[in-house]
Scaffold this motif. Sequence first.
Motif: not given
Length: 312
Positions: A225-233, A236-243, A273-283
């Motif tokens: 559910y997260q991309q590298s901390f090097l890319d914080k903020g 790449k969007l939209p982003y497929r996440w899972g949990f 198992v859950a999935t979704g798509t992010l369309d904005r930056q999150v913290t």
Amino acid sequence: MSGGKQDAQDGPEFEDRVRALLAGDAADIRPSPVPYPEIRRRGLRERRRRLGVTGMALAALAALPVGAYAVAGGGGGGGEAAGPARPEPSVRTSTRPAPSATAAGPARPATEGQLRDGVTYEQAAAGLGRCIAYNKAHRVAGDPSYRDLGTAADYRIVLAMKATGDTNSPGDGFSVVAVRAKPTPARLICTDKDGAAQGLNTGIGDPFGDSLVAVVPDLNAGKLYQQSFLDKGHWKLPYRWGFIGACRASVGKVTVTYGGSTREAVLDHGWFVATGTLDRQVTVAPRVRGYDHAGKLVYDSDQDASYEKTLP
């Protein structure tokens, strides 16, 4: 009829008279033409009489028309004219049993919705196999921490989805999550890119440990559910996440809230198992809540001191 009269009719003189009569009238006899269909019907009736059920089946088959015709449906309007139906080339019969998709591979997920972004079961199963092979190929001789992961057939695929590359791991691919119950519980998260395993994370042992909680978010779910901390903020969007995580049989529902959207998780043999798509930056990390079968809240990650609630 007396025996003497019967013998006279059967004698040579009687036969000669019959022959003479037949010869004299031969020119006037014109046998009625018997149409082929009638001959066919008679032959079929004789087959039925002699062969019983098998003959009946053959007769029914022979009586079928050459082409089947479609019936134009609907009321009013001009539909296409009915015509001979053409057999679909993709529909074929075979005397051989169809092979089982899971005969030598992992078990399928509980729902087809756990296979996301066009990743098929076959692709996910092949990716899982490459991940297990990757683990064996990178074994360090004498490493006491090494665990043999068995074979793909030992596992159940619970999630497969697109994996978005980032600065730390360039290039897109897909992620596969698989779990097994025996001989030792295990969970694999693996990324496959261009037909090769690019990274593998494993969890061995009971996911609950000594805890009595009803829901346990997977400690390494962040890989989904997260991309590298090097890319914080600058994700790449939209982003497929899972949990993913574990849940007990007493749990009837699990929800995951991420990026302002709440998704109900699929419960699959002790895992959620859950999935979704992010369309904005999150913290803020996903919030997980579990409910019993009566709808009572039994777990909230916001109340879990061991759960990281913010992203690095």
